[in-house]
Structure formats: C-alpha cells, structure tokens
Design an enzyme around this catalytic site. Structure first.
Site, PDB file in Angstrom:
ATOM      1  N   ARG A   4     -41.591  40.829 -35.406  1.00 26.78           N
ATOM      2  CA  ARG A   4     -42.698  41.729 -35.786  1.00 26.78           C
ATOM      3  C   ARG A   4     -43.025  42.651 -34.619  1.00 26.78           C
ATOM      4  NH1 ARG A   4     -47.794  38.724 -38.324  1.00 26.78           N
ATOM      5  NH2 ARG A   4     -48.051  37.994 -36.191  1.00 26.78           N
TER       6      ARG A   4
ATOM      7  N   THR B 294     -47.911  47.210 -35.001  1.00 25.21           N
ATOM      8  CA  THR B 294     -47.966  47.564 -36.430  1.00 25.21           C
ATOM      9  C   THR B 294     -47.812  46.342 -37.332  1.00 25.21           C
ATOM     10  OG1 THR B 294     -45.571  47.839 -36.586  1.00 25.21           O
ATOM     11  CG2 THR B 294     -46.866  49.774 -35.901  1.00 25.21           C
TER      12      THR B 294
ATOM     13  N   ASP C 270     -48.247  30.988 -32.169  1.00 25.89           N
ATOM     14  CA  ASP C 270     -46.971  31.705 -32.253  1.00 25.89           C
ATOM     15  C   ASP C 270     -45.836  30.678 -32.231  1.00 25.89           C
ATOM     16  OD1 ASP C 270     -44.484  33.001 -31.407  1.00 25.89           O
ATOM     17  OD2 ASP C 270     -45.715  34.781 -31.126  1.00 25.89           O
TER      18      ASP C 270
ATOM     19  N   ASP D 231     -42.872  31.159 -29.631  1.00 20.17           N
ATOM     20  CA  ASP D 231     -43.302  30.900 -28.252  1.00 20.17           C
ATOM     21  C   ASP D 231     -43.558  29.417 -28.021  1.00 20.17           C
ATOM     22  OD1 ASP D 231     -43.085  33.478 -27.404  1.00 20.17           O
ATOM     23  OD2 ASP D 231     -45.205  33.971 -27.652  1.00 20.17           O
TER      24      ASP D 231
HETATM   25  C1  PRP Z   1     -42.908  35.097 -36.438  1.00 16.52           C
HETATM   26  C2  PRP Z   1     -42.464  34.087 -37.462  1.00 16.52           C
HETATM   27  C3  PRP Z   1     -42.059  34.964 -38.625  1.00 16.52           C
HETATM   28  C4  PRP Z   1     -43.026  36.112 -38.526  1.00 16.52           C
HETATM   29  C5  PRP Z   1     -44.081  35.965 -39.585  1.00 16.52           C
HETATM   30  O1  PRP Z   1     -41.822  35.655 -35.795  1.00 16.52           O
HETATM   31  O2  PRP Z   1     -41.466  33.220 -37.020  1.00 16.52           O
HETATM   32  O3  PRP Z   1     -40.722  35.412 -38.543  1.00 16.52           O
HETATM   33  O4  PRP Z   1     -43.621  36.045 -37.231  1.00 16.52           O
HETATM   34  O5  PRP Z   1     -44.937  37.033 -39.604  1.00 16.52           O
HETATM   35  P1  PRP Z   1     -45.039  38.034 -40.833  1.00 16.52           P
HETATM   36  O6  PRP Z   1     -45.102  37.206 -42.072  1.00 16.52           O
HETATM   37  O7  PRP Z   1     -46.323  38.775 -40.593  1.00 16.52           O
HETATM   38  O8  PRP Z   1     -43.852  38.953 -40.817  1.00 16.52           O
HETATM   39  P2  PRP Z   1     -41.982  36.743 -34.617  1.00 16.52           P
HETATM   40  O9  PRP Z   1     -42.018  38.119 -35.194  1.00 16.52           O
HETATM   41  O10 PRP Z   1     -43.160  36.360 -33.757  1.00 16.52           O
HETATM   42  O11 PRP Z   1     -40.630  36.621 -33.837  1.00 16.52           O
HETATM   43  P3  PRP Z   1     -40.099  35.429 -32.880  1.00 16.52           P
HETATM   44  O12 PRP Z   1     -39.875  34.220 -33.757  1.00 16.52           O
HETATM   45  O13 PRP Z   1     -38.841  35.958 -32.337  1.00 16.52           O
HETATM   46  O14 PRP Z   1     -41.151  35.165 -31.829  1.00 16.52           O
HETATM   47  N1  URA Z   2     -46.081  34.390 -36.512  1.00 16.36           N
HETATM   48  C1  URA Z   2     -46.385  33.249 -35.853  1.00 16.36           C
HETATM   49  O1  URA Z   2     -45.533  32.711 -35.126  1.00 16.36           O
HETATM   50  N2  URA Z   2     -47.605  32.723 -35.998  1.00 16.36           N
HETATM   51  C2  URA Z   2     -48.547  33.289 -36.786  1.00 16.36           C
HETATM   52  O2  URA Z   2     -49.661  32.758 -36.885  1.00 16.36           O
HETATM   53  C3  URA Z   2     -48.224  34.473 -37.462  1.00 16.36           C
HETATM   54  C4  URA Z   2     -46.971  34.997 -37.313  1.00 16.36           C
END
Ligand code: PRP
Ligand code: URA
Length: 215
Positions: free
Chosen positions: A110, A114, A206, A209
């Site tokens: 994400r 945005t 998150d 993370d």
């Molecule tokens: C997180 C999670 C999803 C997304 C969900 O990933 O693992 O893929 O956010 O959010 P959404 O429903 O609003 O799209 P992130 O974008 O943080 O990436 P990462 O796993 O690489 O940290």
């Molecule tokens: N992605 C995450 O990892 N946690 C949240 O709460 C939302 C999006």
C-alpha cells in the site's frame, strides 16, 4: 464449517476455540516476531483445513500390507498465492497441511499516503485454471490490495478462487463483495473499523512489520 456471516453472504468467520485462542496471542502487542510468525502459520494451517473441505477428490486403489482397498486423493492442482510480504507467513502452515500445493507470488504494497495498492511482483503458474486457488493475506483492511490481487489472478486464468485472511475490516469485505462478488472470504476475525490511516481496529498492527521485526 461455520455458516456465512448474516450481513455479508461472501464471508465466513471462523469461531473455532483453537483459532480464537491463538488470535488472542497474535493480537497482543508484546508478542515478538518469532511467536508472531509461529502463530500466523498455525492459524493459517487450522483455517485451510476447513476452507479446503469442498476440494474435489478421486478414488484410487491402494494396497495396504493386508489387502487392496479404495481410498481418495485430491484430484485437482491446488495453488496458494500469498500477497507479499505478510501473506508469506501463512504459507508455512498451509504447506504443512497441504504439501502438494503450488505457490504463486504477488507482491503488492500500500502507498502510505493514498492507501492505494502498488503491485511490484507477479509470479504465477501459467495454468491457474487447473484447480482451486487460495489467495492468502492476514490483513483485509480497505480491500484495495486483495481486490487488485484477485484481478491479477483472474487475468491469469484463476476460476475457483477463495481468500483466507486473519483479520478483516467491514470496509474491506464490502469492497470485495462489490468488486469480486463470487469470491468467498474466510477470516479468523471481523473487526470493528479502520482508522483514518487505514489500520484495522482493534486489529493486530502492521502484520508485515510485526512478522519480520521491521517496525
Ligand atoms: C498489508 C497487508 C495487506 C494490506 C492490506 O500489506 O499485508 O496486503 O496491507 O491493506 P488494504 O486492504 O488496505 O490494501 P502492506 O501494504 O503493509 O505491505 P507489506 O506486507 O509489504 O508490509
Ligand atoms: N495492513 C496491516 O498490516 N495492518 C492493518 O491494520 C491494515 C493494513
């Protein structure tokens, strides 16, 4: 298998005591990345057991040490597709239960401002229509990442498509019902809402993370 949610016909919320027990630990702020990864894999493994209940099987003849008998084997090619990064944490548990599955990868992150999904990797088997496809990502927040992933899977030929997550927000479920009404979503929890920064509350923070210790 629990019944579909009364408000969202495409959603099944798992209420198994073992899953709820483990969810209580994975949500806990003090759970470190080592335990977080183990819990993520364990919960995914428990969930996939039910999600695969309708997968097709074919009869086979096997010979036990005593005699021949009829048994059953999975008859379709199964593909599991994690959304990187956090979806990777669910793969270990799923492959423990279903080691014959193939694994495709979708990298989607994400944009922090945005909240729109940005795809950076698409590595999928060519014949995704050869059997059921399970999309896995622990978090369904706005639903932007999952919706984009499902579009990529459909473009690559996926037909029988289901999604497994750990925590879903109502906003994300509504988005998927609107964008992809034929996809069933299986979650271990349906939470209250999203913050204005797009975090699920109460959620678990998150997921990527916490899983990799990069917070
Ligand atoms: C997180 C999670 C999803 C997304 C969900 O990933 O693992 O893929 O956010 O959010 P959404 O429903 O609003 O799209 P992130 O974008 O943080 O990436 P990462 O796993 O690489 O940290
Ligand atoms: N992605 C995450 O990892 N946690 C949240 O709460 C939302 C999006």
């Amino acid at each position: 298998m629990p019944s579909p949610h009364p408000e969202f016909k495409n959603l099944v919320v798992f209420d198994h005591p073992l899953i709820r027990h483990k969810m209580s630990y994975i949500r806990e702020e003090t759970t470190g990345h080592r335990s977080f990864r183990a819990l993520l894999a364990q919960i995914a493994g428990l969930m996939v057991f039910e999600v695969t209940r309708t997968f097709p099987v074919s009869p086979v003849e096997v010979k036990t040490p005593l005699e021949k008998t009829r048994a059953f084997r999975l008859s379709a090619m199964i593909t599991v597709v994690p959304i990187l990064r956090a979806g990777l944490g669910m793969i270990e548990g799923i492959l423990t239960v279903m080691p014959e599955a193939r694994v495709g990868h979708l990298g989607i992150a994400r944009d922090h401002d945005t909240l729109e999904p940005v795809a950076y990797l698409n590595k999928l088997p060519r014949d995704l229509d050869a059997g059921p496809v399970l999309l896995v990502d622990p978090m369904l927040a706005t639903g932007g990442s999952a919706s984009a992933a499902i579009t990529m899977l459909r473009d690559a030929g996926a037909q029988d498509l289901r999604m497994i997550c750990l925590v879903a927000a109502p906003e994300g479920v509504k988005r998927l019902v609107k964008d992809h009404p034929s996809v069933m979503i299986y979650t271990a929890a349906l939470d209250r809402a999203l913050t204005d920064k797009g975090y699920i509350i109460p959620g678990l923070g998150d997921a990527g993370d916490r899983m990799y210790g990069t917070a």
